[in-house]
Design an enzyme around this catalytic site. Structure first.
Site, mmCIF file in Angstrom:
data_model
loop_
_atom_site.group_PDB
_atom_site.id
_atom_site.type_symbol
_atom_site.label_atom_id
_atom_site.label_comp_id
_atom_site.label_asym_id
_atom_site.label_seq_id
_atom_site.Cartn_x
_atom_site.Cartn_y
_atom_site.Cartn_z
ATOM 1 N N GLY A 191 22.946 37.966 25.812
ATOM 2 C CA GLY A 191 23.420 38.593 26.818
ATOM 3 C C GLY A 191 22.905 40.175 27.304
ATOM 4 N N ILE A 192 23.850 40.926 27.870
ATOM 5 C CA ILE A 192 23.222 42.431 27.669
ATOM 6 C C ILE A 192 23.957 43.010 26.469
ATOM 7 C CG2 ILE A 192 23.526 44.558 29.121
ATOM 8 C CD1 ILE A 192 24.010 42.966 31.634
ATOM 9 N N HIS A 193 22.920 42.791 25.655
ATOM 10 C CA HIS A 193 22.979 43.480 24.331
ATOM 11 C C HIS A 193 22.569 44.875 24.285
ATOM 12 C CE1 HIS A 193 18.919 42.383 22.833
ATOM 13 N NE2 HIS A 193 19.126 41.648 23.899
ATOM 14 N N ALA A 194 22.756 45.661 23.081
ATOM 15 C CA ALA A 194 22.468 47.089 22.626
ATOM 16 C C ALA A 194 21.289 47.349 23.401
ATOM 17 C CB ALA A 194 22.725 47.379 21.357
#
Lengths: 85, 544
Positions: A13-16
């Protein structure tokens, strides 16, 4: 106001990492970029808020650019999503 | 002698003294601060200092563990700059008249809480990052400087958990091993330990910390995940033996890495690696394999609770191909049967699974599953040099059906406008006597053969290799097996097809010369054996 829809392909997903890159990219633009999902909306330059949305692989988000160079910005951010997410 | 067990995240053994890692415990008190602008100024200074520290840690990490692993510290810097985080701190300082330390601690806890309450284990783990940066700012506010440990001797570091910045800040030359009470194998610390080649054991449980003290002698076994305090002489001897073996391997690595697989008289052979999952690619590269000779795709199915989608498979294949940077990657299509049960396949129990509906038989029986895998493979093919290999072929028509299915998949992809490579190699496992005996008929249809000696031996000698009672009848060097291998290589070469071995015999260096004399083109072995086989090849003279 310009916008596009995008379905996240990155398995985390939209990770760090992409969230960090996104915040950096967005800060260099004149227009304001927002990410919307299920009625929740955040400014893309806010790293922790973006991560806090918990956007996962397969989720569809609406990305909007407003003001300044929105035409150019929306294209750039769309390319960013394609390349990183 | 006391044993604690956790999960080993990097295979290596350390023997040495324990050092219990304690943080310079910064106690944060709520203090009334009337001069808000002075507190904000202190906050700004501290954040600046924290960012500078992180910049240095980033540089250190960049050198020691590479860009991908260093990035987290860049993200920490950005977290410190995060608008919402700063707004919340500022609001507390101005609105409640509290000291900066307290405002940072509370805000850090709130943000960490937000992450740990998310329903995603990756995001939950980010709570540790927020706490890490908050503690750093607080340490800078109280002028404690960077969190650091002073170690004089080489030690085994034991801690409840280590923040990534703490892991990287430690002097690598003085750390024998990491042992932590908590942590997951996906935590940054585990990843960093692997990259730094330091044995690490995680998830030992909280109680061990209260039962150990600085200076205790211990063995930390990153292979088994065991921490043994106060080991007896026998345990130490075993650990030392393991270390000596590792050292020997390392030396072999230094001596042979980058060298060609060439005999004294100049014959070259490819030495590739066999792997079970994409996670082993690091070990393939580390051991300098020339390619992947057997990638067992089963794990994709075994670790899943439902049929893995085309997209999921595509990603894994793409990653393997990209990681190998154009070197040959041979992916074997699904090889399961009633002996390797995958629950959702709902396979019927068989009296004799080794002779049952397995491998390519199962795929041809359920073409929809096969088609998904082939589509994923073809789509991934543009990212490297792919070979597709079908297991357990016994009849010519099976291979013809496989090729026909490949043709259908290509036509579908053409219709969808999806690209695939024109240079995919198709091959089969030769692991039944039938396939070896008709290899002259099979060869014209393929680009390569890979001989699976484990099953070939089992089927030729009618011996279950797992059955200890038939062990003495199961001679892996049996003449019948050797004859089948020789026949296969001969028939391959007659048709301009290359032939390799991917079974256990490929790593049996007492046979390397024999195989080379047969004309074998490739040996594919598990990654730790690559250099051992290379060493054997380089000492063979076929003219003698």
């Amino acid at each position: 106001m310009k916008s596009f829809e995008y379905t996240i392909k990155d398995s985390l997903g939209i990770h760090a990492r992409p969230a960090g890159l996104l915040a950096k990219t967005v800060k260099a633009l004149d227009s304001e970029i927002t990410i919307k999902k299920d009625g929740k909306e955040v400014n893309a330059s806010k790293l922790m808020a973006v991560m806090g949305m918990g956007i996962k692989c397969g989720d569809t988000v609406t990305v909007t650019a407003e003001g300044g160079d929105e035409e150019k910005s929306v294209k750039l951010i769309e390319e960013f999503f394609e390349a990183n997410l | 002698m006391t044993r604690y067990s956790g999960k080993g995240v990097f295979g290596a053994v350390a023997i040495g003294k324990i050092s219990v890692f304690t943080r310079s415990d910064v106690k944060v008190k709520r203090v009334k601060a009337d001069d808000a602008s002075a507190e904000l100024m202190r906050l700004k200074e501290a954040e600046k200092k924290a960012r500078e520290q992180l910049g240095r840690i980033y540089e250190k990490a960049l050198k020691e563990v590479g860009e991908a692993n260093a990035q987290i510290f860049d993200i920490h810097i950005m977290m410190i700059e995060d608008e919402d985080y700063n707004e919340a701190i500022t609001e507390m300082i101005c609105g409640q008249g509290v000291n900066a330390e307290y405002a940072v601690a509370v805000t850090g806890d709130n943000f960490a809480e937000m992450f740990s309450s998310m329903d995603d284990s990756y995001m939950q783990a980010r709570a540790a990052d927020v706490k890490d940066i908050s503690n750093r700012i607080i340490a800078c506010l109280s002028d404690k400087g960077a969190v650091s440990v002073n170690i004089d001797d080489k030690v085994i570091i034991c801690a409840d958990d280590l923040a990534p910045s703490e892991t990287v800040s430690l002097d690598k030359d003085k750390v024998l091993a990491f042992v932590t009470a908590y942590g997951s194998s996906n935590s940054h610390t585990a990843i960093l330990a692997r990259t730094m080649n330091i044995p690490a054991i995680i998830g030992v449980g909280a109680e061990f910390l209260s039962q150990i003290k600085n200076g205790d002698i211990a063995v930390a076994d990153g292979y088994s995940g065991e921490l043994i305090i106060d080991p007896d002489a026998e345990t130490i001897a075993a650990a030392e033996k393991r270390q000596a073996e590792d050292a020997e391997k390392k030396q072999l690595l230094r001596k042979l890495k980058g060298k060609e697989n060439i005999t004294l008289d100049g014959k070259r052979v490819n030495i590739y690696a066999n792997i079970e999952s994409a996670d082993s690619i690091g070990s393939v590269i580390l051991n300098d394999a020339g390619g992947i000779g057997l990638f067992r795709s089963e794990f994709l199915y075994l670790e899943s609770t439902d049929y893995p989608t085309e997209e999921k498979q595509f990603k894994v294949y793409k990653r393997v191909l990209e990681s190998m940077g154009g070197k040959r990657v041979i992916i074997r299509t699904l090889d399961v049967g009633a002996d390797k049960q995958v629950p959702y396949f709902k396979l019927e129990r068989e009296e004799n699974p080794a002779l049952g509906l397995r491998a390519v038989r199962l795929c041809l029986d359920r073409p929809d599953i096969f088609r998904t895998q082939l589509r994923a493979l073809y789509r991934a093919s543009v990212y490297g040099s792919l070979g597709i290999m079908f297991p357990m072929i016994t009849n010519l028509w099976e291979l013809e059906e496989c090729i026909e299915l490949c043709g259908k998949v290509k036509a579908e992809l053409d219709a969808d406008g999806i690209a695939y490579s024109d240079n995919i190699e198709l091959g089969i496992m030769i692991e039944t006597p039938a396939a070896a005996l008709i290899s002259d008929k099979l060869a014209p249809l393929v680009d390569f053969f890979s001989i699976g000696t484990n099953d070939l031996t089992q089927y030729t000698l009618a011996c279950d290799r797992q059955n200890p009672r038939t062990e003495r009848f199961c001679d892996t060097h049996h003449e019948a097996v050797m004859k089948l291998i020789e026949m296969t290589v001969e028939n391959a070469h007659k048709h301009g097809v290359w032939a390799g071995i991917c079974g256990e015999l490929a790593a049996d260096t007492s046979l390397t010369e024999k195989f080379l004399r047969m004309g074998i083109d490739e040996l594919s072995v598990s990654p730790p054996f690559v250099l051992k086989v290379r060493d054997a090849v380089r000492n063979i003279d076929l003219n003698k």
